[in-house]
Design a protein around this motif. Structure first.
Motif, PDB file in Angstrom:
ATOM      1  N   ARG A 271       0.803  -1.222  -0.093  1.00 14.25           N
ATOM      2  CA  ARG A 271       0.005   0.174   0.048  1.00 14.25           C
ATOM      3  C   ARG A 271       0.810   1.123   0.051  1.00 14.25           C
ATOM      4  NH1 ARG A 271      -0.001   2.460   4.951  1.00 14.25           N
ATOM      5  NH2 ARG A 271       0.612   1.251   6.608  1.00 14.25           N
ATOM      6  N   MET A 272       0.373   2.374  -0.237  1.00 15.09           N
ATOM      7  CA  MET A 272       0.972   3.770  -0.182  1.00 15.09           C
ATOM      8  C   MET A 272       1.046   4.054   1.339  1.00 15.09           C
ATOM      9  SD  MET A 272       1.185   5.648  -3.351  1.00 15.09           S
ATOM     10  CE  MET A 272      -0.049   7.055  -3.247  1.00 15.09           C
ATOM     11  N   PRO A 273       2.273   4.702   1.821  1.00 15.16           N
ATOM     12  CA  PRO A 273       2.402   5.070   3.119  1.00 15.16           C
ATOM     13  C   PRO A 273       1.429   6.515   3.290  1.00 15.16           C
ATOM     14  CG  PRO A 273       4.252   5.816   1.758  1.00 15.16           C
ATOM     15  CD  PRO A 273       3.488   4.931   0.998  1.00 15.16           C
ATOM     16  N   ALA A 274       0.723   6.521   4.549  1.00  6.89           N
ATOM     17  CA  ALA A 274       0.080   7.773   4.938  1.00  6.89           C
ATOM     18  C   ALA A 274       0.793   8.900   5.206  1.00  6.89           C
ATOM     19  CB  ALA A 274      -1.193   7.364   6.015  1.00  6.89           C
ATOM     20  N   ARG A 275       0.423   9.950   5.136  1.00  2.00           N
ATOM     21  CA  ARG A 275       1.111  11.341   5.534  1.00  2.00           C
ATOM     22  C   ARG A 275       1.560  11.039   6.822  1.00  2.00           C
ATOM     23  NH1 ARG A 275       0.170  17.550   5.801  1.00  2.00           N
ATOM     24  NH2 ARG A 275       1.602  17.944   7.593  1.00  2.00           N
ATOM     25  N   THR A 276       0.871  10.660   7.961  1.00  2.48           N
ATOM     26  CA  THR A 276       1.333  10.439   9.481  1.00  2.48           C
ATOM     27  C   THR A 276       2.644   9.464   9.424  1.00  2.48           C
ATOM     28  OG1 THR A 276      -0.365   8.831   9.587  1.00  2.48           O
ATOM     29  CG2 THR A 276      -1.011  10.808  10.387  1.00  2.48           C
ATOM     30  N   GLU A 277       2.547   8.510   8.493  1.00  5.15           N
ATOM     31  CA  GLU A 277       3.882   7.744   8.407  1.00  5.15           C
ATOM     32  C   GLU A 277       4.981   8.542   7.993  1.00  5.15           C
ATOM     33  OE1 GLU A 277       1.635   3.264   8.168  1.00  5.15           O
ATOM     34  OE2 GLU A 277       1.703   4.503   6.150  1.00  5.15           O
ATOM     35  N   PHE A 278       4.655   9.099   7.010  1.00  5.66           N
ATOM     36  CA  PHE A 278       5.936   9.989   6.439  1.00  5.66           C
ATOM     37  C   PHE A 278       6.409  11.195   7.659  1.00  5.66           C
ATOM     38  CE2 PHE A 278       4.989   9.634   1.681  1.00  5.66           C
ATOM     39  CZ  PHE A 278       6.242   8.532   1.640  1.00  5.66           C
ATOM     40  N   ASP A 279       5.482  11.575   8.429  1.00  2.00           N
ATOM     41  CA  ASP A 279       5.707  12.313   9.495  1.00  2.00           C
ATOM     42  C   ASP A 279       6.445  11.595  10.656  1.00  2.00           C
ATOM     43  OD1 ASP A 279       4.123  14.926   9.087  1.00  2.00           O
ATOM     44  OD2 ASP A 279       2.301  13.966   9.748  1.00  2.00           O
ATOM     45  N   GLY A 280       6.318  10.244  10.707  1.00  2.00           N
ATOM     46  CA  GLY A 280       6.885   9.363  11.543  1.00  2.00           C
ATOM     47  C   GLY A 280       8.319   9.107  11.111  1.00  2.00           C
ATOM     48  N   LEU A 281       8.591   8.969   9.810  1.00  2.00           N
ATOM     49  CA  LEU A 281       9.990   8.975   9.155  1.00  2.00           C
ATOM     50  C   LEU A 281      10.870  10.033   9.668  1.00  2.00           C
ATOM     51  CD1 LEU A 281      11.602   7.063   7.192  1.00  2.00           C
ATOM     52  CD2 LEU A 281      10.910   8.823   5.522  1.00  2.00           C
ATOM     53  N   ILE A 282      10.250  11.126   9.467  1.00  2.00           N
ATOM     54  CA  ILE A 282      11.030  12.462   9.712  1.00  2.00           C
ATOM     55  C   ILE A 282      11.284  12.576  11.295  1.00  2.00           C
ATOM     56  CG2 ILE A 282      10.785  15.091   9.835  1.00  2.00           C
ATOM     57  CD1 ILE A 282       9.229  14.792   7.483  1.00  2.00           C
ATOM     58  N   GLU A 283      10.526  12.296  12.080  1.00  2.00           N
ATOM     59  CA  GLU A 283      10.588  12.364  13.493  1.00  2.00           C
ATOM     60  C   GLU A 283      11.373  11.232  14.149  1.00  2.00           C
ATOM     61  OE1 GLU A 283       6.553  12.349  14.947  1.00  2.00           O
ATOM     62  OE2 GLU A 283       6.121  14.180  14.073  1.00  2.00           O
ATOM     63  N   ASN A 284      11.414  10.189  13.619  1.00  2.00           N
ATOM     64  CA  ASN A 284      11.969   9.055  14.372  1.00  2.00           C
ATOM     65  C   ASN A 284      13.475   8.522  13.526  1.00  2.00           C
ATOM     66  OD1 ASN A 284       9.864   8.253  16.389  1.00  2.00           O
ATOM     67  ND2 ASN A 284       8.669   8.166  14.636  1.00  2.00           N
ATOM     68  N   CYS A 285      13.792   9.254  12.689  1.00  2.00           N
ATOM     69  CA  CYS A 285      15.165   8.671  11.754  1.00  2.00           C
ATOM     70  C   CYS A 285      16.214   9.949  11.812  1.00  2.00           C
ATOM     71  CB  CYS A 285      14.568   8.249  10.333  1.00  2.00           C
ATOM     72  SG  CYS A 285      13.579   6.722  10.533  1.00  2.00           S
ATOM     73  N   GLU A 286      17.500   9.415  11.838  1.00  4.13           N
ATOM     74  CA  GLU A 286      18.488  10.335  11.336  1.00  4.13           C
ATOM     75  C   GLU A 286      18.549  10.430   9.859  1.00  4.13           C
ATOM     76  OE1 GLU A 286      20.255  11.911  13.177  1.00  4.13           O
ATOM     77  OE2 GLU A 286      19.544  10.619  15.329  1.00  4.13           O
ATOM     78  N   LEU A 287      18.505  11.704   9.292  1.00  5.56           N
ATOM     79  CA  LEU A 287      18.416  11.907   7.970  1.00  5.56           C
ATOM     80  C   LEU A 287      19.747  12.628   7.506  1.00  5.56           C
ATOM     81  CD1 LEU A 287      14.659  13.457   7.936  1.00  5.56           C
ATOM     82  CD2 LEU A 287      15.344  10.843   7.624  1.00  5.56           C
ATOM     83  N   GLU A 288      19.934  12.005   6.387  1.00  9.23           N
ATOM     84  CA  GLU A 288      21.350  12.491   6.069  1.00  9.23           C
ATOM     85  C   GLU A 288      21.290  12.455   4.411  1.00  9.23           C
ATOM     86  OE1 GLU A 288      26.149  11.630   6.080  1.00  9.23           O
ATOM     87  OE2 GLU A 288      24.667  10.143   6.865  1.00  9.23           O
ATOM     88  N   GLU A 289      21.744  13.443   3.437  1.00  8.44           N
ATOM     89  CA  GLU A 289      21.870  13.466   2.143  1.00  8.44           C
ATOM     90  C   GLU A 289      23.211  12.780   1.666  1.00  8.44           C
ATOM     91  OE1 GLU A 289      21.510  17.096  -0.058  1.00  8.44           O
ATOM     92  OE2 GLU A 289      19.484  17.559   0.456  1.00  8.44           O
ATOM     93  N   ILE A 290      23.023  11.762   0.733  1.00 12.55           N
ATOM     94  CA  ILE A 290      24.307  11.101   0.604  1.00 12.55           C
ATOM     95  C   ILE A 290      24.281  10.673  -0.960  1.00 12.55           C
ATOM     96  CG2 ILE A 290      24.477   9.945   2.847  1.00 12.55           C
ATOM     97  CD1 ILE A 290      23.736   7.234   1.524  1.00 12.55           C
ATOM     98  N   THR A 291      25.357  10.099  -1.497  1.00 11.12           N
ATOM     99  CA  THR A 291      25.590   9.931  -3.023  1.00 11.12           C
ATOM    100  C   THR A 291      25.709   8.415  -3.028  1.00 11.12           C
ATOM    101  OG1 THR A 291      26.143  12.158  -3.630  1.00 11.12           O
ATOM    102  CG2 THR A 291      26.438  10.156  -4.846  1.00 11.12           C
ATOM    103  N   LYS A 292      25.014   7.587  -3.551  1.00 13.48           N
ATOM    104  CA  LYS A 292      25.184   6.333  -3.525  1.00 13.48           C
ATOM    105  C   LYS A 292      25.233   5.701  -5.036  1.00 13.48           C
ATOM    106  CE  LYS A 292      23.077   1.825  -1.937  1.00 13.48           C
ATOM    107  NZ  LYS A 292      22.080   1.296  -0.925  1.00 13.48           N
ATOM    108  N   ASN A 293      26.500   5.225  -5.737  1.00 13.68           N
ATOM    109  CA  ASN A 293      26.695   4.941  -6.821  1.00 13.68           C
ATOM    110  C   ASN A 293      26.211   5.981  -7.794  1.00 13.68           C
ATOM    111  OD1 ASN A 293      27.830   2.359  -6.082  1.00 13.68           O
ATOM    112  ND2 ASN A 293      25.666   1.407  -6.040  1.00 13.68           N
ATOM    113  N   ASP A 294      26.657   7.119  -7.414  1.00 13.32           N
ATOM    114  CA  ASP A 294      26.444   8.366  -8.428  1.00 13.32           C
ATOM    115  C   ASP A 294      24.866   8.996  -8.292  1.00 13.32           C
ATOM    116  OD1 ASP A 294      29.049   8.575  -9.338  1.00 13.32           O
ATOM    117  OD2 ASP A 294      28.753   7.044 -11.024  1.00 13.32           O
ATOM    118  N   VAL A 295      24.063   8.210  -7.285  1.00 11.79           N
ATOM    119  CA  VAL A 295      22.662   8.668  -7.371  1.00 11.79           C
ATOM    120  C   VAL A 295      22.643   9.483  -5.927  1.00 11.79           C
ATOM    121  CG1 VAL A 295      20.554   8.202  -6.965  1.00 11.79           C
ATOM    122  CG2 VAL A 295      21.986   6.808  -8.654  1.00 11.79           C
TER     123      VAL A 295
END
Length: 265
Positions: free
Chosen positions: A150-174
């Protein structure tokens, strides 16, 4: 190990080399041959192992190996008896390009959803692959991959932001966003590539000028006037808020955005 491949040169002792390799994560797959009816063949010479993935044209995939070759894409007759090595973890059945496969799921916080390891539309199984871009529909994940998703709900994306360490990285040139859990989930992570988006409101062209710059991910949560919430990842796309990831209150549903499905439970 020996200087060349093969059973006669690559020999390890149980109390020495092998224990060190096992501690580092190596596994041993015996060359157990295969069974056809009551007959055993190639015991000690060949290894044949079934996988859970199925090709509609050639049958189930499997691993075949012998002293000088390893083939992870071998297919075979379902009537042949092959070895099975079980794995632990979370996997969801998906139908991709007409073939049944099993996509790894990742949970990033307690009671959180189990995110697919890669985007919908990916065919090579790599987390850094962009996958497809889709207009919004609340059942797009199940329509594409089957009822296990299924698709994630908005509240689950909120949870992703609130509960995770977030970092911009480059993986295999992406370029993309690495989302890593905390505490008991610190060993779990997902990578959200900057797959861009396409806006057809003012043009019929399908140019994606934002690829590798920003990532837009649909949620299942609609808003008034034919809009829907989405997650935008990347500082370049969130200049107003200055955040590495932010929930946008609405994008028109004819936008083409990425989809990162979650397991339907």
């Amino acid at each position: 190990p020996g200087a060349t491949t093969g059973y006669s040169t690559n020999k390890y002792t149980l109390g020495g080399n092998w224990e060190a390799m096992e501690a580092a994560g190596a596994v041993f797959l015996p060359a157990a041959g295969y069974r056809d009816g009551i007959s055993l063949s190639y015991v000690g010479d060949y290894g044949f192992y079934w996988s859970a993935s199925y090709d509609t044209n050639n049958g189930p995939y499997g691993l075949t190996f012998y002293s000088s070759l390893v083939d992870p894409d071998a297919s075979g007759n379902v009537a042949i008896g092959k070895s099975v090595r079980l794995v632990t973890g979370c996997y969801g059945e998906a139908t991709i390009n007409g073939n049944i496969t099993y996509v790894k799921c990742v949970q990033l916080w307690e009671d959180g959803p189990k995110f697919a390891e890669y985007n919908m539309g990916v065919t090579d199984g790599k987390a850094e692959s962009y996958g497809g871009l889709y207009t919004w529909a609340d059942n797009i994940a199940s329509a594409q991959w089957g009822d296990s998703w299924r698709m994630p709900a908005r509240t689950e994306f909120d949870g992703l932001i609130e509960n995770c360490e977030l970092e911009e990285i480059t993986k295999n040139d992406v370029n993309g966003l690495l989302c890593t859990g905390r505490g008991n989930y610190e060993d779990n992570s997902i990578f959200l590539p900057f797959g861009g988006y396409i806006d057809h409101q003012f043009s019929d062209e399908k140019e994606n000028e934002n690829e590798n710059k920003v990532g837009d991910y649909w949620s299942s949560t609609p808003t008034p006037r034919e809009f829907a919430n989405f997650l935008r990842v990347g500082y370049a796309g969130n200049t107003y808020s200055g955040k590495i990831a932010d929930i946008w209150d609405g994008s028109q549903k004819f936008y083409f955005c990425s989809v990162r499905a979650v397991l339907a439970e």
